[in-house]
Design a protein around this motif. Sequence first.
Motif, PDB file in Angstrom:
ATOM      1  N   ASN A  87      77.553   6.548  24.941  1.00 54.02           N
ATOM      2  CA  ASN A  87      76.250   6.019  24.509  1.00 54.02           C
ATOM      3  C   ASN A  87      76.064   6.085  23.002  1.00 54.02           C
ATOM      4  O   ASN A  87      75.029   5.648  22.487  1.00 54.02           O
ATOM      5  N   GLY A  88      77.025   6.695  22.295  1.00 55.17           N
ATOM      6  CA  GLY A  88      76.879   6.803  20.850  1.00 55.17           C
ATOM      7  C   GLY A  88      75.729   7.703  20.451  1.00 55.17           C
ATOM      8  O   GLY A  88      74.983   7.398  19.516  1.00 55.17           O
ATOM      9  N   THR A  89      75.579   8.828  21.111  1.00 55.33           N
ATOM     10  CA  THR A  89      74.474   9.741  20.817  1.00 55.33           C
ATOM     11  C   THR A  89      74.863  11.175  21.166  1.00 55.33           C
ATOM     12  O   THR A  89      75.755  11.404  21.987  1.00 55.33           O
ATOM     13  N   PHE A  90      74.233  12.151  20.510  1.00 51.63           N
ATOM     14  CA  PHE A  90      74.362  13.535  20.934  1.00 51.63           C
ATOM     15  C   PHE A  90      73.004  14.223  20.848  1.00 51.63           C
ATOM     16  O   PHE A  90      72.140  13.851  20.051  1.00 51.63           O
ATOM     17  N   LEU A  91      72.815  15.198  21.746  1.00 54.77           N
ATOM     18  CA  LEU A  91      71.544  15.901  21.900  1.00 54.77           C
ATOM     19  C   LEU A  91      71.682  17.342  21.436  1.00 54.77           C
ATOM     20  O   LEU A  91      72.643  18.018  21.779  1.00 54.77           O
ATOM     21  N   VAL A  92      70.694  17.796  20.674  1.00 55.65           N
ATOM     22  CA  VAL A  92      70.627  19.197  20.264  1.00 55.65           C
ATOM     23  C   VAL A  92      69.328  19.776  20.812  1.00 55.65           C
ATOM     24  O   VAL A  92      68.244  19.220  20.583  1.00 55.65           O
ATOM     25  N   THR A  93      69.432  20.879  21.561  1.00 55.58           N
ATOM     26  CA  THR A  93      68.253  21.529  22.131  1.00 55.58           C
ATOM     27  C   THR A  93      68.149  22.946  21.586  1.00 55.58           C
ATOM     28  O   THR A  93      69.124  23.711  21.616  1.00 55.58           O
ATOM     29  N   MET A  94      66.962  23.276  21.059  1.00 60.01           N
ATOM     30  CA  MET A  94      66.682  24.646  20.602  1.00 60.01           C
ATOM     31  C   MET A  94      65.570  25.220  21.475  1.00 60.01           C
ATOM     32  O   MET A  94      64.546  24.578  21.684  1.00 60.01           O
TER      33      MET A  94
END
Length: 466
Positions: A87-94
């Motif tokens: 998908n051409g994306t990355f997720l960062v969760t804090m």
Amino acid sequence: MVILFLLAILLQEPVSSTLYGSRFLAGKVGGSVTHQCFYPITPANKHDRKYWCRVTGNRGCSTIISTTGYTSKHHVGRVSLEDIPQNGTFLVTMTGLKEDDAGIYCCGIGSTNGDLYVRLNLTVRADAAVLGTTRLIQGQLHGSVTIPCPPGDTQGSGEGFWCRLGRTSCTLIADTNGFIGKSYQGRVFITPKESSGAFKILINDLKKEDSGMYQCGTGRVRGWDSPRVVALQVTTASTLPKRPNHLSSRVGGSVSLKCHSDPGRSYQKRYLCRWKAGSCELLVDTEGFVHESYRGRIQPPNSAQEPGTYTVVLSHLREEDEGWYWCGTQNGHTEHTSPVRLHIQKVSSPVFGPRQVYGLLGGSAIVKCFYPPTSVNRHDRKYWCRQSATGCRTIVSTSGYVAPGYQDRISILDHPDAESFQINITQLTAADTGTYQCGVGINGRGLSHKVNLEVSEAQVATIFQA
């Protein structure tokens, strides 16, 4: 825990021109935030290192987490990074947010933290609002997309809008009152609202610079805090060729519109509509509809011999037929469209014809030009010349001249009864790419029309110029 998912403002920095995401992020103390970063889908980007870092006082950026497996000891157990390369994306969760987590962060790609990145500001407060999610829409270069805008918090019967998110506001692109931004003329259409309040935005002839963050809604353009945010990602590694989208004909003449669709898909309906001021009025479709004002002068879409194509023929053309048209295919709630601009010349106008002609290396090209129907023009010399800084050098003419290097691969044929002449060029080479003129009379003194010829290896469509 409350997860806030805010992607709102496209950061425009030279070093991050091919990477985009939100500029602002907000979360509650003790809660969580998820940030999404978008990147072009290329083989290099898919496999390269992704990272999340915090900007420090010395203008550096200290890595918090990356896809190499590293996690800062101060964030172990409360930060994660998920890459979704398809998908051409990355997720960062804090998670477990603290007040001292507030600050400036970067999401990026590269072996170092100074390559491609997007910078954003994280605010942590007790009264942060829960915001909506961002929807990812992907489209191919030169292709089209259908963007659903669901019903939501509307303000009465306000008009629908589509805008592009910037640093502090949302720049209007189109609305249902007929406004269309200059660079979107002929390629954006907002459908009428359904009873539920939902509508769709159709965009075609996608360009690389269309990638970014957008907002759709009704009523007032609200800016970056809207819950209906869309991330549009245009895939540059496209299998779709750039096709000519301009056709020329004359009053009383006819034109054949060759429309393209995905040959691997089945479509419930094919159609042609007339685009004006952000709307597209249906003219004809495969279900039998024909617009009243076009009856007797439009042929319904017919499947061509080439897979994935169909043709619509317009005849008995009028001056008012000039403008934008859309070829369209529909499959369920998804529509694929492509634009064509039709230029109509009056009978008494100068020489005219196609403005752009495409050809393949080793292949052939046909250029058909029209001239005013006078006795002098019917008997006068017709020519094809190549334009340069010093003039226009004749390549071929009806007087029998053929320039050296063009023997046996170029011809010119005059059709006085049809007030037109045709140039046929074969064995095309890359050197044939350039600007030419088709004309009547003497080079530079008579009537002429400028034509750009482009020869390439890429497969392009051949469009008949009536």
